[in-house]
Design a protein around this motif. Structure first.
Motif, PDB file in Angstrom:
ATOM      1  N   VAL A 294      47.318  38.109  60.489  1.00 24.42           N
ATOM      2  CA  VAL A 294      46.849  38.251  62.001  1.00 24.42           C
ATOM      3  C   VAL A 294      46.267  37.266  62.939  1.00 24.42           C
ATOM      4  CG1 VAL A 294      44.814  39.834  62.635  1.00 24.42           C
ATOM      5  CG2 VAL A 294      46.610  41.325  61.339  1.00 24.42           C
ATOM      6  N   VAL A 295      45.704  37.200  64.118  1.00 23.50           N
ATOM      7  CA  VAL A 295      45.153  35.339  64.076  1.00 23.50           C
ATOM      8  C   VAL A 295      44.222  36.497  66.040  1.00 23.50           C
ATOM      9  CG1 VAL A 295      45.531  33.475  65.627  1.00 23.50           C
ATOM     10  CG2 VAL A 295      46.658  34.232  63.272  1.00 23.50           C
ATOM     11  N   SER A 296      43.409  35.857  65.266  1.00 28.22           N
ATOM     12  CA  SER A 296      42.492  36.287  65.654  1.00 28.22           C
ATOM     13  C   SER A 296      41.938  35.191  66.914  1.00 28.22           C
ATOM     14  CB  SER A 296      40.864  37.118  65.861  1.00 28.22           C
ATOM     15  OG  SER A 296      40.492  36.682  65.201  1.00 28.22           O
ATOM     16  N   TYR A 297      40.486  35.206  67.653  1.00 30.10           N
ATOM     17  CA  TYR A 297      40.144  33.417  68.594  1.00 30.10           C
ATOM     18  C   TYR A 297      38.725  34.212  68.901  1.00 30.10           C
ATOM     19  CZ  TYR A 297      45.720  32.512  68.849  1.00 30.10           C
ATOM     20  OH  TYR A 297      46.394  31.781  68.444  1.00 30.10           O
ATOM     21  N   THR A 298      38.147  32.761  68.505  1.00 29.63           N
ATOM     22  CA  THR A 298      36.936  32.817  69.066  1.00 29.63           C
ATOM     23  C   THR A 298      36.478  33.400  70.380  1.00 29.63           C
ATOM     24  OG1 THR A 298      36.247  30.199  69.167  1.00 29.63           O
ATOM     25  CG2 THR A 298      35.856  31.301  66.623  1.00 29.63           C
ATOM     26  N   SER A 299      36.522  32.891  71.260  1.00 35.32           N
ATOM     27  CA  SER A 299      36.274  33.290  72.933  1.00 35.32           C
ATOM     28  C   SER A 299      37.512  34.497  73.109  1.00 35.32           C
ATOM     29  CB  SER A 299      36.114  32.118  73.618  1.00 35.32           C
ATOM     30  OG  SER A 299      37.798  31.666  73.878  1.00 35.32           O
ATOM     31  N   ASP A 300      37.950  34.872  72.225  1.00 36.50           N
ATOM     32  CA  ASP A 300      39.003  36.080  72.942  1.00 36.50           C
ATOM     33  C   ASP A 300      37.855  37.266  72.936  1.00 36.50           C
ATOM     34  OD1 ASP A 300      40.026  38.710  73.730  1.00 36.50           O
ATOM     35  OD2 ASP A 300      41.730  38.355  72.493  1.00 36.50           O
ATOM     36  N   TRP A 301      37.408  37.827  73.730  1.00 38.06           N
ATOM     37  CA  TRP A 301      36.501  38.798  74.277  1.00 38.06           C
ATOM     38  C   TRP A 301      37.008  40.468  74.784  1.00 38.06           C
ATOM     39  CZ3 TRP A 301      34.972  40.798  79.241  1.00 38.06           C
ATOM     40  CH2 TRP A 301      35.635  39.126  80.627  1.00 38.06           C
ATOM     41  N   LEU A 302      38.271  40.147  74.931  1.00 40.12           N
ATOM     42  CA  LEU A 302      39.592  40.856  75.520  1.00 40.12           C
ATOM     43  C   LEU A 302      39.796  42.445  74.412  1.00 40.12           C
ATOM     44  CD1 LEU A 302      40.280  43.091  77.844  1.00 40.12           C
ATOM     45  CD2 LEU A 302      42.831  41.093  77.692  1.00 40.12           C
ATOM     46  N   TYR A 303      40.173  41.287  73.546  1.00 39.01           N
ATOM     47  CA  TYR A 303      40.572  42.315  71.620  1.00 39.01           C
ATOM     48  C   TYR A 303      39.517  40.713  71.022  1.00 39.01           C
ATOM     49  CZ  TYR A 303      43.689  44.185  75.105  1.00 39.01           C
ATOM     50  OH  TYR A 303      44.858  44.849  75.925  1.00 39.01           O
ATOM     51  N   PRO A 304      38.529  40.979  70.446  1.00 35.51           N
ATOM     52  CA  PRO A 304      37.896  40.205  70.064  1.00 35.51           C
ATOM     53  C   PRO A 304      38.402  40.486  68.357  1.00 35.51           C
ATOM     54  CG  PRO A 304      37.107  41.507  70.948  1.00 35.51           C
ATOM     55  CD  PRO A 304      37.618  41.996  71.249  1.00 35.51           C
ATOM     56  N   THR A 305      37.700  38.958  67.611  1.00 35.18           N
ATOM     57  CA  THR A 305      38.035  38.786  66.297  1.00 35.18           C
ATOM     58  C   THR A 305      37.441  40.381  65.272  1.00 35.18           C
ATOM     59  OG1 THR A 305      37.088  36.500  66.353  1.00 35.18           O
ATOM     60  CG2 THR A 305      37.164  37.557  64.258  1.00 35.18           C
ATOM     61  N   TYR A 306      36.614  41.276  65.949  1.00 37.34           N
ATOM     62  CA  TYR A 306      35.997  42.151  65.000  1.00 37.34           C
ATOM     63  C   TYR A 306      37.316  43.631  65.379  1.00 37.34           C
ATOM     64  CZ  TYR A 306      34.914  45.321  68.731  1.00 37.34           C
ATOM     65  OH  TYR A 306      35.234  46.174  69.738  1.00 37.34           O
ATOM     66  N   GLN A 307      38.152  43.203  66.374  1.00 34.86           N
ATOM     67  CA  GLN A 307      39.343  44.382  66.746  1.00 34.86           C
ATOM     68  C   GLN A 307      39.922  43.977  65.549  1.00 34.86           C
ATOM     69  OE1 GLN A 307      39.647  45.546  70.307  1.00 34.86           O
ATOM     70  NE2 GLN A 307      37.644  45.354  70.731  1.00 34.86           N
ATOM     71  N   ASN A 308      40.946  42.656  66.197  1.00 35.68           N
ATOM     72  CA  ASN A 308      41.631  41.819  64.820  1.00 35.68           C
ATOM     73  C   ASN A 308      41.187  42.152  63.426  1.00 35.68           C
ATOM     74  OD1 ASN A 308      43.772  40.352  66.353  1.00 35.68           O
ATOM     75  ND2 ASN A 308      42.086  40.173  67.673  1.00 35.68           N
ATOM     76  N   ARG A 309      40.107  42.319  63.272  1.00 35.06           N
ATOM     77  CA  ARG A 309      39.679  42.695  62.127  1.00 35.06           C
ATOM     78  C   ARG A 309      40.053  43.516  61.875  1.00 35.06           C
ATOM     79  NH1 ARG A 309      37.023  38.306  58.645  1.00 35.06           N
ATOM     80  NH2 ARG A 309      36.340  36.679  59.718  1.00 35.06           N
ATOM     81  N   GLU A 310      40.174  44.499  61.819  1.00 30.42           N
ATOM     82  CA  GLU A 310      39.779  46.062  61.641  1.00 30.42           C
ATOM     83  C   GLU A 310      41.200  46.391  61.411  1.00 30.42           C
ATOM     84  OE1 GLU A 310      36.124  48.333  65.259  1.00 30.42           O
ATOM     85  OE2 GLU A 310      38.866  48.452  65.477  1.00 30.42           O
ATOM     86  N   ILE A 311      42.014  46.046  61.811  1.00 33.22           N
ATOM     87  CA  ILE A 311      43.403  45.827  61.312  1.00 33.22           C
ATOM     88  C   ILE A 311      43.426  45.271  59.981  1.00 33.22           C
ATOM     89  CG2 ILE A 311      46.583  45.128  61.983  1.00 33.22           C
ATOM     90  CD1 ILE A 311      44.900  44.136  64.766  1.00 33.22           C
ATOM     91  N   VAL A 312      42.762  43.865  59.563  1.00 29.22           N
ATOM     92  CA  VAL A 312      42.963  43.089  58.613  1.00 29.22           C
ATOM     93  C   VAL A 312      42.619  44.589  57.609  1.00 29.22           C
ATOM     94  CG1 VAL A 312      41.956  41.247  56.515  1.00 29.22           C
ATOM     95  CG2 VAL A 312      43.000  40.944  59.568  1.00 29.22           C
ATOM     96  N   GLY A 313      41.349  45.193  57.981  1.00 25.19           N
ATOM     97  CA  GLY A 313      40.944  45.739  56.635  1.00 25.19           C
ATOM     98  C   GLY A 313      41.336  46.958  56.691  1.00 25.19           C
ATOM     99  N   LEU A 314      42.402  48.063  57.471  1.00 29.64           N
ATOM    100  CA  LEU A 314      42.777  49.012  56.827  1.00 29.64           C
ATOM    101  C   LEU A 314      44.090  48.604  56.243  1.00 29.64           C
ATOM    102  CD1 LEU A 314      43.626  51.258  58.399  1.00 29.64           C
ATOM    103  CD2 LEU A 314      44.880  50.971  59.725  1.00 29.64           C
TER     104      LEU A 314
END
Lengths: 377, 377
Positions: A314-334
Motif C-alpha cells: 500500500v502506497v500513499s502520498y503526503t500531499s494527497d488530500w483526496l485519499y490521504p495517508t490515514y485512509q491508506n493506513r486504514e487498509i494496512v491496519g485492517l
C-alpha cells in the motif's frame, strides 16, 4: 525470454462476455464488451501476468507511445514498459477499460441490444465489484488463473482491494496506490458536485443526450472540480501561484485571468472531447458506494487472503488530500490485524493525489522490488 | 452606561453615499446605498465603535434574534450581544452589507440609475478595497473618526487587512480571523468553479436574468462547492460519514442517497432563495484579486500602521484548509517584521473554515481580552 516490443503495443483488443451478466444490485446486462490492451508476453505456465486497474477516467491504454494505431502516450507511460517499474520484458501486462466507462468497454454510451439505442441512464448502476467481475472474466478468457499481481491507484486501487476480497486465490500479489477502503464523506461530496454539475446541464436531458448536444458545460465544470482534488495547495502554489495568464494587470472582468483558471478551463474542455458525461456519473457513483471493510470481514475473506499468501503493498502520498495517508493506513491496519502480509510506504510528494501517475524513482524502485523481478527473468 | 437592547436591534438602516464613487479599477458608480445594522450605543466621544466585516455571503444582520422585523438569528449571534465576546453593553457595533452584495447594499442586482434596470454584469468589478472605502464613508456618516476595532473572518478578514492598510489611523485595533493576505491558487480555483457553474447555467443570460428565471441550478452547485470548502474532512466524517439519508440499503440510482449529498442539496437550494448569483460572481472575484502584501509594502503603509499603535489579533483554526494556519501566520510574520503589535492564536477546531462562525469559548475569551472591555465600561 523473447524480447518484448512494449513500445509497439498490439493496440486495443475486445472481448465480449456473453451474458446475462448479473450485477451486484441484481440487475443484468445482456452482454459486456471489454476493451483491453496487453504488453509483453504471457509465459508458458501463465504465471507472469499483471493486471493494471485504471483510475476514474483512465482507459486501457496504460502504455505505448509509438502505438501501431498512432496512439497517444499511455496514462502510466512512466511506470509500464521495458525496464520500467512494471517491466514488460518480464511481465505480461494487461489493462482493460472498466465497466461503465466509455473507452470501449460497455457503459451508458453503449448500444442497448434490447432497444438498439444507447443505454443512457437506463444503464444499471454498477459497482467496483462489478468492474472487477468483468476483469476476472477477461482473465478467464486469456487463460490466466492466477495473476502475478494486480496493481492500481485511486479508483484503480479500489479495484485491487475488490480483487483481494473476491478472488484472493487468483491474486499473487497486490499493489494499491493512493486509495481508500471506504469512500469518505468529503470524496462523496466532491463527486456529488460533479454529478450535479452534469445533471444541471439542460443538454444532459435525463441522460439521453446521445445524438444531440452533449452536456459539455456541466461536464467541463465537473472536471474542473476533479482537477482541484487531484492537485494540492502546495502544487497549485508552485505551479500557478497568482500568476496572470495574458496580462500584467487585472482585467476586471470574468474572463480567464489567473493561470489556474486557464488551466482548469483547459482541463475541462479537453475532458469534454474525450469522455462521456454519463460514464462520469456511473463511475463516481461506483466509487461512492465503495466500502470494502464489511465485505472483508464477512465470509472469512480476510482469512482467505491471509492464507493465499498474497503479499500486499500500500502506497500513499503526503500531499494527497483526496485519499490521504490515514485512509491508506486504514487498509494496512485492517490487513495487519488479520495476518495479511502487507507493506506500507508513504511517499513524500508535493503534487497531491496525482502523484501516483507522475514519474517517481521511489515508486519504480518499490514496484521493482515488490514484484520480485528475478522470479521471472 | 445605558442598557443596550441588543436582542431588539433597530433593524436594517440605509445610507446613500452620493457619487460618483470611484472604484479601484477607475470605474465610477453614480451612487452607493449601504445597508447596515447597529447594536449598543455610541458613547459621547464616539470611541466605542466596532465595525464587523461579514464574509462572502453574509449580510448586515450579525446579531439580534428577536428583531423588530422578525429577523432570523444573526450570523454571528454567538459572538455579538450583551455580555458576549463583542459586548454590545460596552460597544457600539456596526455591520454593513458589502459593496457588490445583494442584501441592501448596491450590487449587480441594484437598479442602474442610468438605465433604470438592474445592473447585471454592467456592474463594475469591485475589490475588497472598494468595499472598505464604502464602509469608511459610512463611518464618516455616523461621525466615527476612529474605530475601537475592526473585526472580520474570511473575506471579512480581508476587509480588516484592507482597513489596516488604507486607514491605519482610523483603526484602534484589528481582529482578522481565518483569513489570508493573498488569495491562493487553490482558493481562486474553487471560486472559479463556482463562477463557471453559474455562468454555465443558461438562465444566467450573460448576467441579465433579472425579471426572468434565475440561474438557480448553477448557483446551487456553486454553493455546494463552497460548503465543501467551509467544512473539513474530519467534520464531514463525524457529521455525515457514509450514512444514508432515507434507506438502509443503497438505492442504486442518482437521487439523494448519502446524508452528505442531502446536506449539500439543502444548502444549495437554501442559498438560491436568499442570494443573487451575480453577487457571488463579483464577491468571489474581489476575493481572488485580494493580495494586500504589495500594498502594505508601498507608501509606508506598514510604518503608518506600526506608528498608529493599532494592536492586531490574528486567529486561525487547525482544520481550516481554505485559509490554513500557514496563511494566517504569513500575515503575522509580515506585521511582526514591520513592528506592528500583533498577537496570534491558532484554535484547535475540527470543523474547518466555518469554525470562526461557531460558538467558541476560546474565541470569546480572546476577543473579550483583546478588546479590553474595562476601557469602556
Amino acid at each position: 525470454m523473447q524480447k518484448d516490443h512494449a513500445e509497439e503495443p498490439a493496440g486495443k483488443e475486445f472481448y465480449t462476455l456473453e451474458g446475462p451478466v448479473t450485477l451486484e444490485n441484481g440487475h443484468h446486462l445482456p452482454e459486456v464488451t471489454v476493451a483491453y490492451e496487453t504488453w509483453g508476453h504471457l509465459n508458458a505456465d501463465k504465471s507472469n501476468a499483471i493486471l493494471i486497474c485504471h483510475a476514474m477516467t483512465g482507459d486501457s491504454h496504460a502504455a505505448g507511445i509509438k502505438g501501431a494505431h498512432g496512439q497517444a502516450p499511455g496514462w502510466w507511460e512512466t511506470m509500464v514498459g521495458p525496464g520500467k517499474g512494471i517491466d514488460t520484458d518480464t511481465y505480461f501486462v494487461i489493462c482493460s477499460n472498466i465497466l461503465g466507462g466509455c473507452m470501449g468497454t460497455t457503459g451508458p454510451s453503449s448500444i442497448n441490444a434490447v432497444t438498439g439505442t444507447p443505454y443512457g441512464t437506463d444503464f444499471p448502476v454498477v459497482t467496483i465489484h462489478d468492474m472487477v467481475q468483468v476483469q476476472a472474466a477477461l482473465m478467464d478468457h486469456l487463460g490466466i488463473q492466477r495473476l502475478h499481481a494486480v496493481i492500481g491507484g485511486s479508483v484503480g486501487g479500489m479495484q485491487v482491494l475488490s480483487w483481494c476480497k473476491n478472488y484472493p486465490e487468483r491474486v499473487g500479489s497486490a499493489v494499491a496506490l493512493a486509495t481508500t477502503m471506504r469512500h469518505s464523506a468529503l470524496s462523496i461530496a466532491f463527486n456529488e458536485v460533479a454529478r450535479q454539475s452534469i445533471i444541471s446541464d439542460p443538454h444532459w436531458s435525463n441522460g439521453h443526450y446521445y445524438g444531440g448536444e452533449k452536456p459539455a458545460m456541466g461536464l467541463s465544470v465537473a472536471r474542473m472540480v476533479g482537477h482541484i482534488t487531484y492537485l494540492s495547495d502546495e502544487a497549485m502554489r508552485s505551479k500557478f501561484g497568482r500568476r496572470l495568464q495574458h496580462r500584467d494587470e487585472f482585467s476586471f472582468d470574468f474572463d480567464d485571468e489567473f493561470q489556474v483558471e486557464s488551466y482548469l478551463h483547459y482541463q475541462g474542455a479537453k475532458f469534454v472531447d474525450r469522455f462521456d458525461a454519463n460514464s462520469l456519473l456511473y463511475i463516481t457513483k461506483a466509487a461512492d458506494y465503495f466500502d470494502i471493510e464489511p465485505g472483508f470481514r464477512e465470509n472469512g475473506a480476510l482469512k482467505r487472503l491471509a492464507e493465499s499468501r498474497c503479499p500486499m503493498l500500500v502506497v500513499s502520498y503526503t500531499s494527497d488530500w483526496l485519499y490521504p495517508t490515514y485512509q491508506n493506513r486504514e487498509i494496512v491496519g485492517l490487513m495487519k490485524r488479520h495476518g495479511v502480509d502487507v507493506s506500507f510506504c508513504e511517499i513524500e510528494a508535493s503534487c497531491g493525489h496525482d502523484a501516483f501517475l507522475l514519474p517517481s524513482d521511489r515508486l519504480t524502485t518499490l514496484l521493482t522490488g515488490f514484484l520480485g523481478k528475478e522470479r521471472h527473468v
